[in-house]
Design a protein around this motif. Structure first.
Motif, PDB file in Angstrom:
ATOM      1  N   GLY A  67       0.823  -1.204   0.000  1.00 14.88           N
ATOM      2  CA  GLY A  67       0.000   0.000   0.000  1.00 14.88           C
ATOM      3  C   GLY A  67       0.856   1.252   0.000  1.00 14.88           C
ATOM      4  N   ILE A  68       0.285   2.290  -0.606  1.00 17.46           N
ATOM      5  CA  ILE A  68       0.931   3.602  -0.634  1.00 17.46           C
ATOM      6  C   ILE A  68       0.004   4.566   0.104  1.00 17.46           C
ATOM      7  CG2 ILE A  68       1.763   5.461  -2.163  1.00 17.46           C
ATOM      8  CD1 ILE A  68       2.029   3.205  -4.334  1.00 17.46           C
ATOM      9  N   TRP A  69       0.585   5.432   0.888  1.00 20.09           N
ATOM     10  CA  TRP A  69      -0.206   6.365   1.717  1.00 20.09           C
ATOM     11  C   TRP A  69      -1.281   7.046   0.864  1.00 20.09           C
ATOM     12  CZ3 TRP A  69      -2.802   8.072   5.426  1.00 20.09           C
ATOM     13  CH2 TRP A  69      -3.068   9.428   5.642  1.00 20.09           C
ATOM     14  N   HIS A  70      -2.543   6.896   1.312  1.00 20.74           N
ATOM     15  CA  HIS A  70      -3.660   7.432   0.551  1.00 20.74           C
ATOM     16  C   HIS A  70      -4.466   8.437   1.365  1.00 20.74           C
ATOM     17  CE1 HIS A  70      -7.737   6.951  -1.474  1.00 20.74           C
ATOM     18  NE2 HIS A  70      -6.971   7.515  -2.368  1.00 20.74           N
ATOM     19  N   GLU A  71      -5.119   7.952   2.445  1.00 22.33           N
ATOM     20  CA  GLU A  71      -5.983   8.865   3.201  1.00 22.33           C
ATOM     21  C   GLU A  71      -6.204   8.333   4.615  1.00 22.33           C
ATOM     22  OE1 GLU A  71      -9.926   8.977   1.506  1.00 22.33           O
ATOM     23  OE2 GLU A  71     -10.198   6.820   1.727  1.00 22.33           O
ATOM     24  N   TRP A  72      -6.761   9.199   5.438  1.00 17.79           N
ATOM     25  CA  TRP A  72      -7.119   8.811   6.799  1.00 17.79           C
ATOM     26  C   TRP A  72      -8.454   8.093   6.796  1.00 17.79           C
ATOM     27  CZ3 TRP A  72      -4.121   8.950  10.991  1.00 17.79           C
ATOM     28  CH2 TRP A  72      -3.003   9.778  10.970  1.00 17.79           C
ATOM     29  N   GLU A  73      -8.653   7.244   7.773  1.00 20.51           N
ATOM     30  CA  GLU A  73     -10.001   6.780   8.049  1.00 20.51           C
ATOM     31  C   GLU A  73     -10.488   7.627   9.213  1.00 20.51           C
ATOM     32  OE1 GLU A  73     -11.527   2.816   7.777  1.00 20.51           O
ATOM     33  OE2 GLU A  73     -11.861   2.818   9.944  1.00 20.51           O
ATOM     34  N   ILE A  74     -11.665   8.241   9.040  1.00 15.69           N
ATOM     35  CA  ILE A  74     -12.209   9.082  10.102  1.00 15.69           C
ATOM     36  C   ILE A  74     -13.509   8.474  10.580  1.00 15.69           C
ATOM     37  CG2 ILE A  74     -13.147  11.364  10.663  1.00 15.69           C
ATOM     38  CD1 ILE A  74     -11.172  12.576   8.715  1.00 15.69           C
ATOM     39  N   SER A  75     -13.582   8.150  11.859  1.00 14.79           N
ATOM     40  CA  SER A  75     -14.845   7.673  12.422  1.00 14.79           C
ATOM     41  C   SER A  75     -15.063   8.375  13.751  1.00 14.79           C
ATOM     42  CB  SER A  75     -14.819   6.158  12.598  1.00 14.79           C
ATOM     43  OG  SER A  75     -13.697   5.767  13.336  1.00 14.79           O
ATOM     44  N   ASN A  76     -16.298   8.769  13.958  1.00 10.99           N
ATOM     45  CA  ASN A  76     -16.648   9.462  15.200  1.00 10.99           C
ATOM     46  C   ASN A  76     -15.761  10.699  15.404  1.00 10.99           C
ATOM     47  OD1 ASN A  76     -18.070   9.876  17.585  1.00 10.99           O
ATOM     48  ND2 ASN A  76     -16.818   8.472  18.778  1.00 10.99           N
ATOM     49  N   ASN A  77     -15.501  11.410  14.289  1.00  8.14           N
ATOM     50  CA  ASN A  77     -14.687  12.640  14.336  1.00  8.14           C
ATOM     51  C   ASN A  77     -13.290  12.416  14.910  1.00  8.14           C
ATOM     52  OD1 ASN A  77     -16.921  13.937  13.275  1.00  8.14           O
ATOM     53  ND2 ASN A  77     -17.722  14.417  15.307  1.00  8.14           N
ATOM     54  N   THR A  78     -12.811  11.208  14.725  1.00  7.08           N
ATOM     55  CA  THR A  78     -11.495  10.836  15.225  1.00  7.08           C
ATOM     56  C   THR A  78     -10.713  10.175  14.092  1.00  7.08           C
ATOM     57  OG1 THR A  78     -12.529  10.392  17.358  1.00  7.08           O
ATOM     58  CG2 THR A  78     -10.329   9.496  17.037  1.00  7.08           C
ATOM     59  N   PHE A  79      -9.410  10.462  14.009  1.00  6.21           N
ATOM     60  CA  PHE A  79      -8.575   9.767  13.032  1.00  6.21           C
ATOM     61  C   PHE A  79      -8.450   8.314  13.474  1.00  6.21           C
ATOM     62  CE2 PHE A  79      -7.081  14.187  12.601  1.00  6.21           C
ATOM     63  CZ  PHE A  79      -7.230  14.354  11.233  1.00  6.21           C
ATOM     64  N   GLY A  80      -9.070   7.416  12.707  1.00  4.90           N
ATOM     65  CA  GLY A  80      -9.122   6.016  13.129  1.00  4.90           C
ATOM     66  C   GLY A  80      -8.008   5.161  12.574  1.00  4.90           C
ATOM     67  N   GLY A  81      -7.380   5.607  11.498  1.00  6.82           N
ATOM     68  CA  GLY A  81      -6.309   4.797  10.930  1.00  6.82           C
ATOM     69  C   GLY A  81      -5.826   5.385   9.624  1.00  6.82           C
ATOM     70  N   MET A  82      -4.681   4.883   9.161  1.00  2.90           N
ATOM     71  CA  MET A  82      -4.108   5.367   7.899  1.00  2.90           C
ATOM     72  C   MET A  82      -4.332   4.312   6.831  1.00  2.90           C
ATOM     73  SD  MET A  82      -0.436   6.767   9.308  1.00  2.90           S
ATOM     74  CE  MET A  82      -0.135   8.011   8.083  1.00  2.90           C
ATOM     75  N   TRP A  83      -4.988   4.706   5.753  1.00  7.46           N
ATOM     76  CA  TRP A  83      -5.183   3.789   4.626  1.00  7.46           C
ATOM     77  C   TRP A  83      -4.039   3.920   3.640  1.00  7.46           C
ATOM     78  CZ3 TRP A  83      -7.827  -0.402   3.987  1.00  7.46           C
ATOM     79  CH2 TRP A  83      -9.010  -0.613   4.719  1.00  7.46           C
ATOM     80  N   TYR A 141      -7.695  15.220   4.371  1.00  4.10           N
ATOM     81  CA  TYR A 141      -7.693  14.003   5.195  1.00  4.10           C
ATOM     82  C   TYR A 141      -8.285  12.829   4.430  1.00  4.10           C
ATOM     83  CZ  TYR A 141      -7.218  17.458   8.949  1.00  4.10           C
ATOM     84  OH  TYR A 141      -6.816  18.497   9.728  1.00  4.10           O
ATOM     85  N   LEU A 142      -9.309  13.125   3.609  1.00  7.87           N
ATOM     86  CA  LEU A 142      -9.951  12.094   2.806  1.00  7.87           C
ATOM     87  C   LEU A 142      -9.764  12.457   1.347  1.00  7.87           C
ATOM     88  CD1 LEU A 142     -13.393  11.658   4.647  1.00  7.87           C
ATOM     89  CD2 LEU A 142     -11.279  10.386   5.016  1.00  7.87           C
ATOM     90  N   LYS A 143      -9.726  11.434   0.498  1.00 14.49           N
ATOM     91  CA  LYS A 143      -9.583  11.673  -0.938  1.00 14.49           C
ATOM     92  C   LYS A 143     -10.949  11.550  -1.596  1.00 14.49           C
ATOM     93  CE  LYS A 143      -5.427  12.533  -0.724  1.00 14.49           C
ATOM     94  NZ  LYS A 143      -4.968  13.874  -1.044  1.00 14.49           N
ATOM     95  N   THR A 144     -11.216  12.413  -2.553  1.00 12.80           N
ATOM     96  CA  THR A 144     -12.471  12.348  -3.294  1.00 12.80           C
ATOM     97  C   THR A 144     -12.483  11.061  -4.104  1.00 12.80           C
ATOM     98  OG1 THR A 144     -12.133  14.709  -3.547  1.00 12.80           O
ATOM     99  CG2 THR A 144     -13.980  13.743  -4.746  1.00 12.80           C
ATOM    100  N   PRO A 145     -13.540  10.251  -3.958  1.00 11.07           N
ATOM    101  CA  PRO A 145     -13.561   9.010  -4.737  1.00 11.07           C
ATOM    102  C   PRO A 145     -13.548   9.335  -6.223  1.00 11.07           C
ATOM    103  CG  PRO A 145     -15.378   9.089  -3.155  1.00 11.07           C
ATOM    104  CD  PRO A 145     -14.752  10.448  -3.171  1.00 11.07           C
TER     105      PRO A 145
END
Ligand SMILES: *[C@@H]1O[C@H](CO)[C@@H](O)[C@H](O)[C@H]1NC(C)=O
Ligand SMILES: *[C@@H]1O[C@H](CO)[C@@H](O)[C@H](O)[C@H]1NC(C)=O
Length: 331
Positions: free
Chosen positions: A106-122, A244-248
């Motif tokens: 994997g190559i650094w893409h975007e954050w996973e955000i859940s409950n207004n919290t950075f949940g992980g790196m995708w 933080y997020l990438k546009t699909p």
């Protein structure tokens, strides 16, 4: 030159003595045989792994930026995994065989955000895995030191990594709001205000749904779920603008030529669309005027008769609405 020749001879020697190509089929991760030399341990690392794209820019909580450019590895059974925050995840088979597998998970893409919290790196767009690409989600958890603690493969070619770091031990360390620039914080504040207004104010239309008449009924009226979706959409757009997020990719989600149906989730959206339509109407009217085509001014207040297709209207209005009168014209 002599050293290079020696290297090649050594390589051939190892290849001859190494396991037969059939053994490659037993390997956990290799699906297609690699071109000779592609994953060759004697070649410099950079020429062996071919990233499909550049990583996304560094983003998220500023106190994590110091992890950028560093790499952390974990050896598990016969594989060495390497996590380079904001860059990549790679896997290297620990063997002396000439065709040892090395791959990009994997190559650094975007954050996973859940409950207004950075949940992980995708980390996405890794090496091909059948018709898809390998991808990894890296969860950040509190730990005494920076350490890649765990790697698993919960589903085929999707990897789950756990990275421990003291940088996320503070309970607020992964909250999204404090990481945002002030302008985006203000946008979030407005979204919260809009949401609150829709919950408590009877006047606000919500995506075409109007609260029922009567004070008591209006007071107990609740915003339908799609209005909350509107709020979620506002937040998603905000997180995308923050990087933080990438546009699909449009091509993936929207079928070719498929028009998006506009859905107004908030009053603000609807007002903006109305403003755009009014502008377009002015433009079209001016085109008609330019070409000396007579047109009637559409009724501003009561538009129901224009909407109802059964209501007969005079030819001019018909022409304006159906637009056939302009077909032969060059606009
Ligand atoms: C992975 O990231 C590290 C650290 O930024 C970098 O040095 C390395 O070249 C990257 N590997 C690939 C295959 O892109
Ligand atoms: C969401 O975050 C808040 C505050 O950070 C926390 O109190 C709450 O338990 C979390 N909810 C879920 C479902 O994780």
């Amino acid at each position: 030159m002599a050293a290079r020749l020696a290297g090649v001879l050594l390589l051939l020697g190892l290849a001859a003595r190494g396991p037969a190509p059939a053994a490659a089929a037993k390997m956990k991760v290799v699906e297609e045989p690699n071109a000779f030399g592609l994953n060759n341990p004697f070649l410099p690392q950079t020429s062996r792994l071919q990233p499909k794209r550049d990583p996304s820019p560094v983003s998220g909580p500023a106190h994590l930026f110091r992890l950028s450019g560093k790499c952390f590895s974990l050896v598990e059974s016969t594989y060495k995994y390497e996590f380079c925050p904001f860059h990549n995840v790679t896997q290297h088979e620990q063997t002396f065989r000439w065709n040892a597998y090395s791959g990009i998970l994997g190559i650094w893409h975007e954050w996973e955000i859940s409950n207004n919290t950075f949940g992980g790196m995708w980390m996405r767009d890794g090496d091909s895995c059948r018709s898809r690409s390998r991808q990894s989600k890296v969860e950040l958890t509190c730990g005494k030191s920076n350490r890649l603690a765990h790697v698993s493969e919960p589903s085929t070619c999707v990897y789950a990594l756990t990275f421990e770091t003291p940088l996320v031990c503070h309970p607020h360390s992964l909250l999204v709001y404090p990481a945002l620039p002030p302008s985006l914080q203000r946008r979030w504040d407005r979204a919260e205000q809009d949401l609150a207004d829709e919950l408590i104010t009877a006047q606000v239309r919500c995506g075409g749904n109007t609260p029922p008449a009567g004070r008591g009924a209006a007071r107990s009226w609740r915003c339908p779920p799609h209005c909350l979706q509107g709020y979620n959409k506002l937040l998603r757009a905000l997180f995308e603008d923050a990087g933080y997020l990438k546009t699909p990719q449009e091509s993936e989600s929207v079928p070719e030529g498929g028009a998006k149906v506009p859905a107004f989730q908030t009053l603000e959206d609807c007002s903006e669309a109305h403003r755009q339509l009014a502008k377009e109407l002015r433009r079209l009217k001016s085109v008609l005027t330019q070409h000396g085509i007579p047109h009637t001014r559409p009724a501003e207040t009561s538009s129901s008769e224009h909407v109802d297709p059964k209501t007969p209207t005079d030819g001019t209005a018909e022409q304006l609405r159906g637009d056939p009168g302009l077909r032969g014209n060059t606009l």
